[in-house]
Design a protein around this motif. Structure first.
Motif, mmCIF file in Angstrom:
data_model
loop_
_atom_site.group_PDB
_atom_site.id
_atom_site.type_symbol
_atom_site.label_atom_id
_atom_site.label_comp_id
_atom_site.label_asym_id
_atom_site.label_seq_id
_atom_site.Cartn_x
_atom_site.Cartn_y
_atom_site.Cartn_z
ATOM 1 N N CYS A 59 88.154 -10.928 96.386
ATOM 2 C CA CYS A 59 87.566 -9.732 97.005
ATOM 3 C C CYS A 59 86.958 -8.774 95.989
ATOM 4 O O CYS A 59 85.755 -8.727 95.818
ATOM 5 N N CYS A 114 94.153 -4.552 97.074
ATOM 6 C CA CYS A 114 92.776 -4.095 97.268
ATOM 7 C C CYS A 114 92.740 -2.953 98.261
ATOM 8 O O CYS A 114 93.555 -2.867 99.178
ATOM 9 N N SER A 122 90.916 -2.311 100.749
ATOM 10 C CA SER A 122 90.680 -2.581 102.177
ATOM 11 C C SER A 122 91.979 -2.691 102.967
ATOM 12 O O SER A 122 92.014 -2.377 104.159
ATOM 13 N N HIS A 169 94.442 -9.758 101.272
ATOM 14 C CA HIS A 169 93.215 -10.551 101.427
ATOM 15 C C HIS A 169 92.568 -10.841 100.073
ATOM 16 O O HIS A 169 91.363 -11.073 100.006
#
Ligand code: ZN
Ligand code: ZN
Length: 357
Positions: A157, A34, A36, A56
């Motif tokens: 996520c 992801c 992030s 995450h």
């Protein structure tokens, strides 16, 4: 592991303390790559103390539980949530609005670098680029085992952020017209969420033809190639000059949100879903583009989800064929490939790369 500013993330041995009260040890089986995590690497740790354990967007199986854990047991398939509404300690939860909780529950830091024992900071309280991690029990969300784990992890996520922006944060109303700017993994999840919310028309906006093709497969009714002319004008033309009821910017650049505002019909809502770079401002004609057309600007953190309710809801929607999580998984890699995958993330051509552990 991301050891310090400017360092390349690297795969290293880690050691775990046993889970404490209300904590759960999860054997991670899959974790999505992801944006992030790249954000953490590009912005010197995003405020986390080094060394940092990345990842995450994980899912796996509960392996061990600490004292007082009641919601899961060893053997349960779980998605690791980075949001865990506190329940009673923040103003939002106290007024019974946990979607706007500002105070996530978290376990203690239990992971160490094996080489020197240094305590690791797991990204967003997760740390899922590891075959095992320890999280707060509220972050280990039980989902049906029938959902393949490489799909289940996306609920942690990217997918929930996009779908949740449409379903819960904004939210999109049945019969509405919607525009989605940026059709990467999160933008495509907005398309899926808008479809699930009953939107009648969903206009996908991107500069890459293959992403627009994905968007059409996943529920977009129209596609706008933003490289072929002004995206706002094209969306307005498609909607007979009116604009859309809901516009989403799934790109971090502020220009995406400005376009979203200018695509909205009277009394429309523009929602920012992507993470903006720090220090940027909006270039908006406040009277012409915002006040006169009565536009609302919104944001969302991870789709404003209540993971314990929304992850099983989305998992069941996938199992019933109402959303297509399988289509999102376009590459599977090993843990050793994560550093390269992060470097290639901004130019990748697929939707989501998933690490299998
Ligand atoms: Zn709260
Ligand atoms: Zn993420």
């Amino acid at each position: 592991m991301f050891a310090g500013p400017g360092e390349r993330p690297a795969v290293e041995e880690i050691a775990l303390d046993p889970p404490g009260a209300n904590e759960v040890q999860v054997r991670i089986e899959a974790c999505g790559v992801c944006h992030s995590d790249l954000h953490v690497v590009q912005h010197d740790g995003w405020g986390l103390p080094f060394p940092i354990l990345l990842g995450h967007e994980g899912a796996g199986v509960v392996e061990d539980v600490g004292a007082d854990v009641t919601s899961v047991a060893p053997g349960d398939r779980v998605v690791v949530a980075w949001r865990a509404p506190c329940g009673d300690a923040c103003p939002s939860c106290r007024r019974d609005d946990p979607r706007r909780c500002s105070n996530n529950l978290r376990g203690r830091r239990r992971m160490h670098r094996a080489a020197d024992g240094a305590l690791l900071s797991p990204v967003l309280r997760c740390g899922c680029y590891a075959d095992r991690t320890i999280v707060h029990e509220a972050c280990a969300v039980k989902v049906p085992e029938a959902l393949p784990v490489e799909q289940a992890c996306l609920l942690a996520c990217g997918f929930s952020t996009g779908a949740g922006a449409a379903l819960w944060a904004t939210p999109v109303t049945p019969g509405a017209t919607v525009a989605v700017i940026g059709c990467g993994g999160v933008g495509l999840a907005v398309v899926q969420g808008a479809k699930l919310a009953g939107a009648e028309r969903i206009v996908a906006v991107d500069v890459m033809p293959e992403k627009l093709a994905f968007a059409r497969e996943l529920g977009a009714t129209d596609a706008v190639d933003a490289s072929a002319g002004d995206a706002v004008e094209q969306v307005r033309e498609l909607t007979g000059g009116a604009g859309v009821d809901f516009a989403f910017s799934a790109i971090g650049a502020p220009a995406g949100l400005v376009d979203a505002v200018r695509m909205c019909a009277y009394a429309g809502t523009a929602t920012l879903v992507g993470i903006p770079p720090p220090g940027r401002t909006l270039d908006i004609d406040v009277e012409r583009d915002l006040f006169a057309p009565r536009i609302t600007i919104g944001t969302t953190h991870g789709g404003d989800t209540i993971p314990q309710e929304d992850f099983p809801f989305l998992a069941n929607a996938a199992l019933e064929g109402r959303i297509d999580l399988a289509r999102f998984v376009t590459a599977e890699i090993a843990l050793d490939d994560v550093p390269a995958a992060l470097e290639e993330l901004e130019t990748q051509r697929g939707i989501r790369t998933v690490v299998r552990l």
